[in-house]
Design an enzyme around this catalytic site. Structure first.
Site, PDB file in Angstrom:
ATOM      1  N   LYS A  81       9.454 -30.526 -27.182  1.00  0.00           N
ATOM      2  CA  LYS A  81      10.766 -29.591 -27.490  1.00  0.00           C
ATOM      3  C   LYS A  81      10.711 -28.628 -28.325  1.00  0.00           C
ATOM      4  O   LYS A  81      11.258 -27.452 -28.386  1.00  0.00           O
ATOM      5  CB  LYS A  81      12.016 -30.411 -27.243  1.00  0.00           C
ATOM      6  CG  LYS A  81      12.013 -31.405 -25.684  1.00  0.00           C
ATOM      7  CD  LYS A  81      13.328 -31.835 -25.832  1.00  0.00           C
ATOM      8  CE  LYS A  81      13.350 -32.529 -24.296  1.00  0.00           C
ATOM      9  NZ  LYS A  81      12.310 -33.583 -23.772  1.00  0.00           N
TER      10      LYS A  81
HETATM   11  C1  LIG Z   1      11.792 -34.089 -22.700  1.00  0.00           C
HETATM   12  C2  LIG Z   1      10.770 -34.707 -22.578  1.00  0.00           C
HETATM   13  C3  LIG Z   1       9.911 -34.732 -21.271  1.00  0.00           C
HETATM   14  C4  LIG Z   1      10.327 -34.169 -20.037  1.00  0.00           C
HETATM   15  O1  LIG Z   1      10.556 -32.650 -19.825  1.00  0.00           O
HETATM   16  P1  LIG Z   1      11.275 -31.926 -18.998  1.00  0.00           P
HETATM   17  O2  LIG Z   1      11.378 -30.671 -19.294  1.00  0.00           O
HETATM   18  O3  LIG Z   1      12.836 -32.577 -19.128  1.00  0.00           O
HETATM   19  O4  LIG Z   1      10.913 -32.226 -17.369  1.00  0.00           O
HETATM   20  C5  LIG Z   1       8.652 -35.751 -21.162  1.00  0.00           C
HETATM   21  N1  LIG Z   1       8.305 -35.937 -22.552  1.00  0.00           N
HETATM   22  C6  LIG Z   1       8.759 -35.961 -23.633  1.00  0.00           C
HETATM   23  C7  LIG Z   1       8.252 -36.720 -24.687  1.00  0.00           C
HETATM   24  C8  LIG Z   1      10.211 -35.400 -23.848  1.00  0.00           C
HETATM   25  O5  LIG Z   1      10.599 -35.220 -24.969  1.00  0.00           O
END
Ligand SMILES: *Cc1c(COP(=O)(O)O)cnc(C)c1O
Length: 463
Positions: free
Chosen positions: A110
């Site tokens: 993120k």
């Molecule tokens: C947020 C997240 C996801 C999922 O991503 P999306 O964009 O919500 O589909 C997968 N793995 C980790 C470690 C995350 O923090």
């Protein structure tokens, strides 16, 4: 490039307005009015570029209201916080490729989007005047990445609620050791759902929301999706330079933001470059049922080893639906209204078309742990549980002869408990996490009462 709503109810907007609006006013999500495409010659040129230079090229196809040099500066500052010179390096493990997205300040993917979003917010506010108070609830990862994205930024305060004592200790420290004066951590005496409920209720108080210019951090902001398109193109360019002309990506999926960025990258590149997107889910498999049968129907959320994917209603799904329904905003509105009323969308008649874009598999808890164990013993490479879900789906669904790139969305040390179940011990904490324990931390603990939280926000908000 102008931006429109998936529900067709707003006048087209400039990029900067789209960033500041987040959710469209008609309840839909924002998308570019047309999707840009590039040809093979551009891809050949892009193969030579480092991450930041490629980001500039890709982003400027979608952004025409930020001068080139400003955009360059925004990108350079956003990715200077990454610990790896290639930003998102790709490594080969056996016959899979792993795209490591966890070299940012909070060691989860993120950061790629939220580092840029924080800088974009600051940039737009500086030009237009005004301020913003970001308010959000987190069960762990999103909150720390959002705080890291806006700490110390002018004209922005951020308030993040987390459930007191219910995040992992490392996740809590990643938030509470950020001492910048614009960061307010609130530990709520209650669950994540209590915290989330309070945030939603405060956003629904429109007077309060306007007075304090409340901003959200969830994955519906178009700029977050756009930042993520870059690493798909980057990975494709690296592999195609080595002679691989058609690849699949396997994506551990929760809110559908990451894989939707893959969908945009797939439409951007010449046909066939990204052959298919493998949508990997944990026990929360609504999206797998959608891909394999066309049935999109909600059930209860289950807690798993991959908590950032413990989601039923994926907020970005509506963006795919818009393209699926041939860019007909009225049809999207009808579908979403009927989904809200009945908890179900029936697209079973069209499942073949869905299958051209995606394949999908749900991965059980046992398979997740076994995948971490097996991958470690075969390659001496540690997967975090989210990444393991994607690796398992990638191994099961790959085509013979076509490379699969698995997105590694978190550093394994962030999820030591699951790793320890798989290999018998927790991975050593990387220095960035280990030293958190020694740092000063700051956090208020408040009751899970809307009025209490509101009072605290009002007393500390920019206004
Ligand atoms: C947020 C997240 C996801 C999922 O991503 P999306 O964009 O919500 O589909 C997968 N793995 C980790 C470690 C995350 O923090």
């Amino acid at each position: 490039m102008r931006y429109i709503s998936t529900r067709g109810g707003i006048e087209p907007l400039a990029f900067q307005d789209a960033v500041m609006m987040g959710l469209a006013r008609d309840g839909g999500l924002l998308l570019p009015q047309t999707l840009p495409t590039v040809g093979n010659q551009v891809v050949q040129r892009w193969q030579q570029l480092h991450y930041q230079a490629l980001a500039r090229e890709v982003l400027s196809l979608f952004i025409d209201d930020i001068p080139e040099t400003d955009l360059e500066d925004l990108i350079d500052r956003s990715y200077a916080s990454f610990a790896h010179p290639q930003v998102t390096p790709i490594t080969q493990q056996g016959d899979l490729y792993i795209l490591e997205l966890f070299h940012g300040p909070t060691l989860a993917f993120k950061d790629v989007a939220l580092q840029l979003l924080g800088n974009l917010f600051e940039y737009v506010l500086a030009r237009r005047g005004g301020f913003m108070n970001i308010l959000g609830a987190t069960s762990g990862d999103t909150g720390s990445a959002a705080i890291a994205g806006v700490r110390g930024k002018a004209n922005i305060n951020i308030f993040i609620l987390h459930p007191h004592g219910r995040t992992s200790p490392v996740q809590a420290l990643q938030m509470t050791t950020v001492l910048d004066p614009n960061v307010f951590n609130i530990a709520v005496r209650g669950t994540f759902d209590d915290a989330q409920g309070i945030v939603k209720a405060i956003f629904n108080d429109l007077d309060f929301r306007d007075q304090y210019q409340l901003g959200a951090i969830n994955s519906i902001n178009w700029a977050r999706v756009l930042a993520q398109v870059v690493y798909y193109v980057f990975a494709y360019c690296k592999l195609s330079r080595l002679g691989m002309k058609s690849v699949d990506f396997s994506v551990p999926t929760g809110n559908f933001g990451d894989i939707f960025a893959g969908y945009i990258a797939r439409r951007l590149l010449p046909p066939g470059c990204i052959h298919r997107l493998i949508l990997a889910t944990n026990a929360n498999d609504i999206l797998t049922r959608f891909v394999t049968s066309g049935d999109y129907s909600c059930s209860q959320v289950q807690a798993t080893f991959s908590p950032s994917m413990d989601i039923q209603v994926a907020s970005n799904f509506e963006r795919y639906l818009y393209y699926f329904l041939n860019e007909d905003g009225a049809a999207v509105r009808r579908s979403m209204e009927s989904f809200v009323a009945s908890g179900r969308l029936d697209l079973t008649a069209d499942r073949q078309r869905i299958g051209q874009d995606f394949s999908s598999r749900s991965v059980s808890e046992e398979e997740t742990i076994a995948t971490i164990r097996d991958f470690y013993s075969e390659h001496h490479y540690l997967l975090d549980p989210h990444t393991a879900v994607g690796v398992k789906a990638g191994l099961e669904l790959r085509d013979p002869g076509r490379p699969v790139v698995c997105l590694a969305t978190a550093h394994p040390a962030k999820f030591g408990e699951a790793v320890s179940l798989a290999i018998g011990n927790e991975p050593p904490l990387p220095p960035a996490l280990a030293e958190l324990q020694k740092r000063e931390s700051r956090c208020v603990i408040l009751d899970a009462q809307q009025d209490t939280i509101k009072e605290y926000v009002a007393a500390n908000a920019l206004h």
